[in-house]
Design a protein around this motif. Structure first.
Motif, PDB file in Angstrom:
ATOM      1  N   GLY A   1       4.267  -0.408   3.830  1.00  0.00           N
ATOM      2  CA  GLY A   1       3.411  -0.852   3.027  1.00  0.00           C
ATOM      3  C   GLY A   1       1.989  -1.299   3.619  1.00  0.00           C
ATOM      4  N   HIS A   2       1.675  -0.953   4.940  1.00  0.00           N
ATOM      5  CA  HIS A   2       0.276  -1.561   5.322  1.00  0.00           C
ATOM      6  C   HIS A   2      -0.453  -0.132   5.580  1.00  0.00           C
ATOM      7  CE1 HIS A   2       3.129  -4.923   6.632  1.00  0.00           C
ATOM      8  NE2 HIS A   2       1.843  -5.383   6.250  1.00  0.00           N
ATOM      9  N   TRP A   3      -1.746  -0.350   5.689  1.00  0.00           N
ATOM     10  CA  TRP A   3      -2.703   0.755   5.889  1.00  0.00           C
ATOM     11  C   TRP A   3      -2.424   1.214   7.626  1.00  0.00           C
ATOM     12  CZ3 TRP A   3      -3.694   2.855   1.931  1.00  0.00           C
ATOM     13  CH2 TRP A   3      -4.104   1.896   0.936  1.00  0.00           C
ATOM     14  N   VAL A   4      -2.351   2.378   7.725  1.00  0.00           N
ATOM     15  CA  VAL A   4      -2.077   2.971   9.161  1.00  0.00           C
ATOM     16  C   VAL A   4      -3.113   2.766  10.041  1.00  0.00           C
ATOM     17  CG1 VAL A   4      -1.416   4.726  10.654  1.00  0.00           C
ATOM     18  CG2 VAL A   4      -0.190   4.835   8.342  1.00  0.00           C
ATOM     19  N   GLN A   5      -4.442   2.973   9.575  1.00  0.00           N
ATOM     20  CA  GLN A   5      -5.528   2.913  10.383  1.00  0.00           C
ATOM     21  C   GLN A   5      -6.477   1.881   9.403  1.00  0.00           C
ATOM     22  OE1 GLN A   5      -6.307   3.983  13.229  1.00  0.00           O
ATOM     23  NE2 GLN A   5      -4.488   5.221  13.435  1.00  0.00           N
ATOM     24  N   PRO A   6      -7.308   0.966  10.368  1.00  0.00           N
ATOM     25  CA  PRO A   6      -7.899   0.098   9.575  1.00  0.00           C
ATOM     26  C   PRO A   6      -9.389   0.668   9.414  1.00  0.00           C
ATOM     27  CG  PRO A   6      -7.754  -0.511  12.013  1.00  0.00           C
ATOM     28  CD  PRO A   6      -6.821   0.529  11.481  1.00  0.00           C
ATOM     29  N   VAL A   7      -9.792   0.362   8.147  1.00  0.00           N
ATOM     30  CA  VAL A   7     -11.157   0.923   7.696  1.00  0.00           C
ATOM     31  C   VAL A   7     -12.072  -0.008   7.521  1.00  0.00           C
ATOM     32  CG1 VAL A   7     -12.221   2.552   6.108  1.00  0.00           C
ATOM     33  CG2 VAL A   7     -10.003   3.325   7.120  1.00  0.00           C
ATOM     34  N   ALA A   8     -13.289   0.067   8.034  1.00  0.00           N
ATOM     35  CA  ALA A   8     -14.221  -1.252   7.751  1.00  0.00           C
ATOM     36  C   ALA A   8     -14.923  -1.038   6.199  1.00  0.00           C
ATOM     37  CB  ALA A   8     -15.348  -1.167   8.608  1.00  0.00           C
ATOM     38  N   ASP A   9     -14.759  -2.175   5.654  1.00  0.00           N
ATOM     39  CA  ASP A   9     -15.652  -1.919   4.311  1.00  0.00           C
ATOM     40  C   ASP A   9     -17.033  -2.392   4.781  1.00  0.00           C
ATOM     41  OD1 ASP A   9     -16.797  -3.004   1.807  1.00  0.00           O
ATOM     42  OD2 ASP A   9     -14.766  -3.247   1.086  1.00  0.00           O
TER      43      ASP A   9
ATOM     44  N   CYS B   1       0.721  -1.144  -0.033  1.00  0.00           N
ATOM     45  CA  CYS B   1      -0.069  -0.044  -0.032  1.00  0.00           C
ATOM     46  C   CYS B   1       0.894   1.151   0.022  1.00  0.00           C
ATOM     47  CB  CYS B   1      -0.716   0.015   1.251  1.00  0.00           C
ATOM     48  SG  CYS B   1      -1.871  -1.324   1.722  1.00  0.00           S
ATOM     49  N   THR B   2       0.398   2.404  -0.580  1.00  0.00           N
ATOM     50  CA  THR B   2       1.323   3.716  -0.777  1.00  0.00           C
ATOM     51  C   THR B   2       0.328   4.666  -0.443  1.00  0.00           C
ATOM     52  OG1 THR B   2       0.816   3.734  -3.233  1.00  0.00           O
ATOM     53  CG2 THR B   2       2.956   2.454  -2.468  1.00  0.00           C
ATOM     54  N   GLY B   3       0.900   6.085  -0.614  1.00  0.00           N
ATOM     55  CA  GLY B   3      -0.027   7.247  -0.396  1.00  0.00           C
ATOM     56  C   GLY B   3       0.128   7.751   1.096  1.00  0.00           C
ATOM     57  N   PRO B   4      -0.699   8.652   1.447  1.00  0.00           N
ATOM     58  CA  PRO B   4      -0.819   9.347   2.794  1.00  0.00           C
ATOM     59  C   PRO B   4      -1.338   8.275   3.983  1.00  0.00           C
ATOM     60  CG  PRO B   4      -2.609  10.214   1.290  1.00  0.00           C
ATOM     61  CD  PRO B   4      -1.587   9.291   0.431  1.00  0.00           C
ATOM     62  N   ASP B   5      -2.144   7.625   3.447  1.00  0.00           N
ATOM     63  CA  ASP B   5      -3.001   6.588   4.423  1.00  0.00           C
ATOM     64  C   ASP B   5      -1.912   5.441   4.835  1.00  0.00           C
ATOM     65  OD1 ASP B   5      -4.918   8.219   4.558  1.00  0.00           O
ATOM     66  OD2 ASP B   5      -5.940   7.157   2.710  1.00  0.00           O
ATOM     67  N   ALA B   6      -0.858   5.335   4.402  1.00  0.00           N
ATOM     68  CA  ALA B   6      -0.200   3.999   4.287  1.00  0.00           C
ATOM     69  C   ALA B   6       1.126   4.300   5.170  1.00  0.00           C
ATOM     70  CB  ALA B   6       0.497   3.480   3.037  1.00  0.00           C
ATOM     71  N   SER B   7       1.878   2.996   5.789  1.00  0.00           N
ATOM     72  CA  SER B   7       2.935   3.236   6.484  1.00  0.00           C
ATOM     73  C   SER B   7       4.395   2.875   5.598  1.00  0.00           C
ATOM     74  CB  SER B   7       2.834   2.163   7.732  1.00  0.00           C
ATOM     75  OG  SER B   7       2.546   1.216   7.158  1.00  0.00           O
ATOM     76  N   PRO B   8       5.293   3.255   6.129  1.00  0.00           N
ATOM     77  CA  PRO B   8       6.546   3.112   5.394  1.00  0.00           C
ATOM     78  C   PRO B   8       6.766   1.522   4.961  1.00  0.00           C
ATOM     79  CG  PRO B   8       7.007   4.399   6.859  1.00  0.00           C
ATOM     80  CD  PRO B   8       5.784   4.023   7.207  1.00  0.00           C
TER      81      PRO B   8
ATOM     82  N   LEU C   1      -7.531  -7.149   4.021  1.00  0.00           N
ATOM     83  CA  LEU C   1      -6.348  -7.889   4.177  1.00  0.00           C
ATOM     84  C   LEU C   1      -4.947  -7.131   4.437  1.00  0.00           C
ATOM     85  CD1 LEU C   1      -6.520 -10.723   1.743  1.00  0.00           C
ATOM     86  CD2 LEU C   1      -5.636 -11.026   4.123  1.00  0.00           C
ATOM     87  N   MET C   2      -4.914  -5.741   4.250  1.00  0.00           N
ATOM     88  CA  MET C   2      -3.488  -5.005   4.022  1.00  0.00           C
ATOM     89  C   MET C   2      -3.518  -4.111   5.206  1.00  0.00           C
ATOM     90  SD  MET C   2      -2.828  -6.810   1.688  1.00  0.00           S
ATOM     91  CE  MET C   2      -0.835  -5.822   1.723  1.00  0.00           C
ATOM     92  N   ASN C   3      -3.987  -4.491   6.431  1.00  0.00           N
ATOM     93  CA  ASN C   3      -3.372  -4.051   7.775  1.00  0.00           C
ATOM     94  C   ASN C   3      -2.519  -4.343   8.420  1.00  0.00           C
ATOM     95  OD1 ASN C   3      -6.009  -2.012   7.601  1.00  0.00           O
ATOM     96  ND2 ASN C   3      -7.161  -3.923   7.631  1.00  0.00           N
TER      97      ASN C   3
END
Length: 414
Positions: free
Chosen positions: A255-263, A246-253, A274-276
């Protein structure tokens, strides 16, 4: 002696060439050397080459590429034969490679032709890609992997490899809502290599190179427990997701999401995708752990998909929802049954109070009319006790049914 000499002279004379006018003064005929069939390249793309040459010509196609640090390269050479029209069409496995200009070289006899091949480079196209499973030796030391191999985990490793080989293709398709397919190939080359190591680690390993290539290493156990085959496959899905996420402002260095967001379209253990990090697993019962194996919409968008369909129905979640609906109905029924028992208890308490009041008022015996009323109260009380027994039995039956449904819900790994 003269006879044999004469005969030999006849034979020798028969072998002498008779010069023709075309032979020239030397009397020798010149035979031109054979000419190689010409070859030209009509199409040159990575994974496919089409050339024109003589019908039936036997040729070799060389694929000259710069190999990645991690992963496989295409075959270096392919032998092929032109068809009856002189068309030489060759296709070959074309695993993902670093961005470069490669080259096709076609040799048919002594004729040679070459053409450049443009390779777009990483990332791997998510719509379809290939993978192969590599089983590391029990004592094999792998460059860059510091996990100590444990021979005692070989059986768990082999069990997990079997589960991965049997289920990865279908699990990946379901996890990606049919947007992506993975094809397991038995041997090189493949777009990505999954190396399974008989070791323990809490941090599953993927290694990137500066050329964009990636290696994935999977392990059958954490520091504290041996994974179930289902959770091992879920880990593989997660690591494959890192090909794009994962990349971008919501991702950690890492490659994971910093905060889990429910779908909103996912339920149960899958609701955050899967990517938290850490991946949120749920423990059922005393020790059964279930981990997510479905990508969220956010995960899929990070892979490059724009049109995200709803996830396929989850049989486990559907069953759980049916059971939860039954529990809700049983809860209402239990509340009604309990209210009935409570009302009967209140009536019994009131009758009991009346009976005791008469007994207290007439300790030495009751007048006939009072005794008749007293006996009627006793009869009503006993009848109500029998009614309450029936009501309590009905309540207990509902409670047993409810507990049975609860056990079924707790037994579902979702």
């Amino acid at each position: 002696m003269k006879f044999w000499t004469a005969l030999l002279g006849v034979v020798l004379a028969a072998c002498v060439s008779i010069p023709s006018a075309a032979s020239g003064a030397s009397g020798r005929t010149t035979i031109p050397p054979p000419t190689a069939p010409p070859v030209s390249i009509a199409e040159s793309t990575y994974g496919r080459l089409v050339a024109r040459t003589a019908p039936g010509a036997r040729c070799t196609v060389e694929v000259r590429v710069g190999s990645p640090k991690f992963g496989d390269s295409p075959p270096a050479a392919i032998d092929a034969t032109a068809d009856a029209t002189g068309t030489l069409a060759v296709t070959y496995p074309a695993p993902a490679l670093p961005k470069q200009t490669a080259r096709h070289v076609v040799t048919c006899g002594t004729a040679v032709a070459g053409a450049d091949v443009s390779i777009a480079g990483y990332p791997i196209a998510p719509q379809h890609f290939t993978a192969r499973i590599r089983v590391a030796g029990v004592t094999e030391q792998i460059d860059g992997v510091t996990v100590r191999p444990e021979p005692s985990l070989a059986a768990a490793r082999d069990r997990d490899v079997d589960a991965l080989a049997r289920t990865l293709e279908s699990e990946w398709s379901t996890a990606t809502r049919g947007l992506s397919t993975i094809q397991l190939v038995p041997a090189a080359p493949a777009d990505i290599v999954l190396t399974v190591v008989a070791g323990r680690t809490n941090s599953y390993l993927n290694r990137w190179s500066g050329d964009g290539s990636m290696a994935i290493f999977l392990f059958p156990a954490t520091d504290s427990t041996v994974l179930s085959p289902d959770n091992f496959v879920a880990v593989a899905l997660h690591e494959l997701g890192h090909l794009w996420c994962c990349t971008g402002p919501d991702a950690s260095p890492d490659g994971h999401w910093v905060q889990p967001v429910a779908d909103p379209l996912l339920q149960g253990v899958d609701r955050f995708g899967l990517m938290n990090h850490p991946v949120t697993c749920v423990v059922f019962g005393a020790s059964v752990e279930s981990c997510p194996n479905r990508f969220s919409e956010r995960d899929l968008r990070s892979m490059g998909f724009a049109q995200i369909p709803p996830p396929p129905r989850n049989a486990c979640v559907d069953t759980k929802n049916v059971l939860l609906a039954q529990l809700a109905t049983l809860k209402d029924q239990l509340a009604g049954a309990k209210a009935t028992v409570d009302a009967t208890d209140a009536s019994l308490a009131a009758l009991g109070a009346e009976i005791k009041a008469l007994e207290a008022r007439y300790p030495n015996g009751m007048p006939p009319d009072v005794y008749a009323s007293y006996s009627a109260l006793i009869d009503r009380y006993n009848a109500l006790v029998a009614t309450e027994r029936t009501q309590v039995a009905a309540y207990n039956a509902l409670l047993a049914q409810s507990n049975g449904v609860v056990d079924q819900v707790n037994g579902l790994l979702c």
